[in-house]
Design a protein around this motif. Structure first.
Motif, PDB file in Angstrom:
ATOM      1  N   SER A 212      44.549  47.277  52.551  1.00  0.00           N
ATOM      2  CA  SER A 212      43.538  47.827  52.944  1.00  0.00           C
ATOM      3  C   SER A 212      42.337  47.138  52.649  1.00  0.00           C
ATOM      4  CB  SER A 212      43.484  49.466  52.227  1.00  0.00           C
ATOM      5  OG  SER A 212      43.584  48.982  50.811  1.00  0.00           O
ATOM      6  N   PHE A 213      42.289  46.079  52.248  1.00  0.00           N
ATOM      7  CA  PHE A 213      41.046  45.384  51.778  1.00  0.00           C
ATOM      8  C   PHE A 213      41.247  44.012  52.611  1.00  0.00           C
ATOM      9  CE2 PHE A 213      41.335  48.101  48.256  1.00  0.00           C
ATOM     10  CZ  PHE A 213      39.988  48.241  48.029  1.00  0.00           C
ATOM     11  N   TYR A 214      40.709  43.790  53.985  1.00  0.00           N
ATOM     12  CA  TYR A 214      40.721  42.647  54.593  1.00  0.00           C
ATOM     13  C   TYR A 214      39.271  41.937  54.527  1.00  0.00           C
ATOM     14  CZ  TYR A 214      45.117  43.280  57.218  1.00  0.00           C
ATOM     15  OH  TYR A 214      46.535  43.197  57.534  1.00  0.00           O
ATOM     16  N   GLN A 215      38.381  42.348  54.170  1.00  0.00           N
ATOM     17  CA  GLN A 215      37.138  41.756  54.093  1.00  0.00           C
ATOM     18  C   GLN A 215      36.720  41.036  52.874  1.00  0.00           C
ATOM     19  OE1 GLN A 215      35.384  41.689  56.960  1.00  0.00           O
ATOM     20  NE2 GLN A 215      36.956  43.017  57.762  1.00  0.00           N
ATOM     21  N   SER A 216      37.190  41.403  51.796  1.00  0.00           N
ATOM     22  CA  SER A 216      37.211  40.688  50.760  1.00  0.00           C
ATOM     23  C   SER A 216      38.556  40.947  49.550  1.00  0.00           C
ATOM     24  CB  SER A 216      35.823  41.156  49.951  1.00  0.00           C
ATOM     25  OG  SER A 216      35.796  42.262  49.551  1.00  0.00           O
ATOM     26  N   PRO A 217      38.537  39.923  48.545  1.00  0.00           N
ATOM     27  CA  PRO A 217      39.661  40.188  47.730  1.00  0.00           C
ATOM     28  C   PRO A 217      39.547  41.408  46.777  1.00  0.00           C
ATOM     29  CG  PRO A 217      38.595  38.345  47.135  1.00  0.00           C
ATOM     30  CD  PRO A 217      37.988  38.607  48.531  1.00  0.00           C
ATOM     31  N   THR A 218      40.498  41.932  46.522  1.00  0.00           N
ATOM     32  CA  THR A 218      40.351  43.241  45.264  1.00  0.00           C
ATOM     33  C   THR A 218      39.779  42.527  43.964  1.00  0.00           C
ATOM     34  OG1 THR A 218      42.107  44.273  46.661  1.00  0.00           O
ATOM     35  CG2 THR A 218      41.461  45.186  44.430  1.00  0.00           C
ATOM     36  N   ALA A 219      40.280  41.337  43.848  1.00  0.00           N
ATOM     37  CA  ALA A 219      39.924  40.919  42.444  1.00  0.00           C
ATOM     38  C   ALA A 219      40.128  39.036  42.532  1.00  0.00           C
ATOM     39  CB  ALA A 219      41.178  41.075  41.556  1.00  0.00           C
ATOM     40  N   LYS A 220      39.356  38.679  42.215  1.00  0.00           N
ATOM     41  CA  LYS A 220      39.278  37.118  42.045  1.00  0.00           C
ATOM     42  C   LYS A 220      38.887  36.353  40.661  1.00  0.00           C
ATOM     43  CE  LYS A 220      36.621  33.420  44.551  1.00  0.00           C
ATOM     44  NZ  LYS A 220      35.446  33.268  45.587  1.00  0.00           N
ATOM     45  N   VAL A 221      39.762  35.530  40.371  1.00  0.00           N
ATOM     46  CA  VAL A 221      39.561  34.845  38.937  1.00  0.00           C
ATOM     47  C   VAL A 221      39.561  33.376  39.359  1.00  0.00           C
ATOM     48  CG1 VAL A 221      40.960  33.981  37.068  1.00  0.00           C
ATOM     49  CG2 VAL A 221      41.066  36.364  37.941  1.00  0.00           C
ATOM     50  N   ILE A 222      38.562  32.610  38.892  1.00  0.00           N
ATOM     51  CA  ILE A 222      38.185  31.204  38.927  1.00  0.00           C
ATOM     52  C   ILE A 222      38.415  30.648  37.510  1.00  0.00           C
ATOM     53  CG2 ILE A 222      36.422  29.415  39.453  1.00  0.00           C
ATOM     54  CD1 ILE A 222      35.137  31.418  41.222  1.00  0.00           C
ATOM     55  N   ILE A 223      39.375  29.611  37.542  1.00  0.00           N
ATOM     56  CA  ILE A 223      39.772  28.780  36.118  1.00  0.00           C
ATOM     57  C   ILE A 223      39.171  27.385  36.579  1.00  0.00           C
ATOM     58  CG2 ILE A 223      41.664  28.367  34.539  1.00  0.00           C
ATOM     59  CD1 ILE A 223      43.135  30.238  36.534  1.00  0.00           C
ATOM     60  N   GLN A 224      38.346  26.897  35.646  1.00  0.00           N
ATOM     61  CA  GLN A 224      37.821  25.758  35.735  1.00  0.00           C
ATOM     62  C   GLN A 224      37.680  25.006  34.314  1.00  0.00           C
ATOM     63  OE1 GLN A 224      34.299  26.010  38.125  1.00  0.00           O
ATOM     64  NE2 GLN A 224      33.474  27.805  36.704  1.00  0.00           N
ATOM     65  N   PRO A 225      37.571  23.468  34.342  1.00  0.00           N
ATOM     66  CA  PRO A 225      37.268  22.979  32.967  1.00  0.00           C
ATOM     67  C   PRO A 225      35.952  23.228  32.285  1.00  0.00           C
ATOM     68  CG  PRO A 225      37.989  21.409  34.589  1.00  0.00           C
ATOM     69  CD  PRO A 225      37.830  22.733  35.420  1.00  0.00           C
ATOM     70  N   HIS A 226      35.908  23.360  31.018  1.00  0.00           N
ATOM     71  CA  HIS A 226      34.573  23.705  30.204  1.00  0.00           C
ATOM     72  C   HIS A 226      33.583  22.600  30.525  1.00  0.00           C
ATOM     73  CE1 HIS A 226      31.968  25.046  27.283  1.00  0.00           C
ATOM     74  NE2 HIS A 226      32.909  25.992  26.893  1.00  0.00           N
ATOM     75  N   PRO A 227      32.583  23.291  30.743  1.00  0.00           N
ATOM     76  CA  PRO A 227      31.477  22.019  31.365  1.00  0.00           C
ATOM     77  C   PRO A 227      30.918  21.378  29.905  1.00  0.00           C
ATOM     78  CG  PRO A 227      30.552  24.327  31.199  1.00  0.00           C
ATOM     79  CD  PRO A 227      32.048  24.454  31.004  1.00  0.00           C
ATOM     80  N   HIS A 228      31.304  21.909  28.731  1.00  0.00           N
ATOM     81  CA  HIS A 228      30.912  21.109  27.637  1.00  0.00           C
ATOM     82  C   HIS A 228      31.787  20.471  26.457  1.00  0.00           C
ATOM     83  CE1 HIS A 228      26.746  22.449  29.014  1.00  0.00           C
ATOM     84  NE2 HIS A 228      27.084  23.726  28.745  1.00  0.00           N
ATOM     85  N   LYS A 229      33.210  20.452  27.184  1.00  0.00           N
ATOM     86  CA  LYS A 229      34.021  20.031  26.452  1.00  0.00           C
ATOM     87  C   LYS A 229      34.895  19.194  27.189  1.00  0.00           C
ATOM     88  CE  LYS A 229      35.209  24.297  23.568  1.00  0.00           C
ATOM     89  NZ  LYS A 229      36.162  25.212  23.235  1.00  0.00           N
TER      90      LYS A 229
END
Length: 285
Positions: A212-229
């Motif tokens: 029922s959600f074609y326009q945008s995801p129901t949930a979104k998770v971004i995983i990326q390296p720590h900017p200061h480690k």
């Protein structure tokens, strides 16, 4: 089929190699292409998907007949005779780690609810869509009952993209929704989880899409390296995770929760561990 000068642009595949499919009497050349591509993947970054245009169902049947093991050179998505576009994905180890780690976590949560034996892992099973369309996902889940049958669609599908762009993954997502409408006896796909791997920046994006959600995801998770480690393959605290993810139980099992059953929660800690395992596996090849 009339073809533009650059078929990659016509199919919204800019930057990827798109080839005319070999003639049926020379269809075994696809296996040669696949072996060449696998060698390139072993040597470094390369497109992990063979993409052909002007393909028909007859080509796919001939390809299967030409292989004594009856196995395509990779996971297949065929958009039908009218479009003539076919993808053969040859997953890299990081690709396999991403979808298996995600599926196994979902599996473990469900088993802990006391539902062992109440669902089926569909893996990369092939599904027939409308007309001549065909597709294999990366992982999937099918509750039983009420959909326990050979070609019935899963309620939850996982698709991972490595060389594929996120917009291209959206077409995979649409394939599942468009080819499993609620009025078909196979049942409809309720949720598609998309996992986009960005190998250069060591970033992973996970999106949850509902029918029922074609326009945008129901949930979104971004995983990326720590900017200061410093980048680390051994410490999950070196990963920054933007949010958890909740998968509705009712969408997966087609009924309300009972007793100790709950929605399926994928925590930030899980996603950090998942990222670490993905890049560990990538570093081993």
């Amino acid at each position: 089929m009339a073809m533009a000068d650059d078929p990659a642009e016509q199919f919204d595949l800019a930057g990827l190699t798109v080839l005319p499919i070999p003639n049926i009497d020379n269809i075994a050349a696809v296996y040669t292409h696949a072996e060449e591509r696998r060698a390139q993947l072993d040597q470094g970054p390369a497109q992990d998907t063979l993409i052909y245009y002007n393909a028909t169902t007859a080509h796919l049947d001939a390809l299967r007949s030409a292989d004594p093991c009856e196995k395509y050179p990779g996971r297949i998505t065929f958009f039908g005779d009218e479009i003539g576009l076919v993808f053969f994905r040859m997953p890299r180890p990081i690709h396999e780690t991403a979808h298996l780690r995600l599926f196994l976590r979902i599996n473990n949560i469900i088993v802990q609810m006391g539902l062992e034996g109440k669902f089926v892992a569909t893996g990369s099973s092939e599904y027939k869509g409308t007309g001549t369309k065909r597709k294999e996902g990366d992982s999937g889940l099918l509750p039983k009952p009420p959909r326990w049958a050979s070609n019935h669609y899963p309620t939850l599908v996982i698709e991972v993209g490595n060389s594929e762009s996120l917009p291209r993954l959206y077409k995979d997502k649409d394939w599942w929704f468009d080819n499993s409408p609620p009025n078909l006896p196979q049942g409809d796909v309720r949720i598609v989880l998309l996992v986009k791997v960005y190998r250069q920046t060591k970033r992973i994006v996970v999106e949850q899409w509902h029918r029922s959600f074609y326009q945008s995801p129901t949930a979104k998770v971004i995983i990326q390296p720590h900017p200061h480690k410093p980048f680390s393959l051994h410490d999950s605290s070196h990963w920054v995770v933007e949010g958890a993810m909740v998968i509705p139980f009712q969408e997966v099992f087609l009924r309300p929760t009972q007793g100790q059953e709950t929605d399926i929660v994928l925590t930030e800690g899980f996603f950090a561990d998942m990222a670490m395992e993905c890049w560990q596996r990538d570093a081993m090849v």
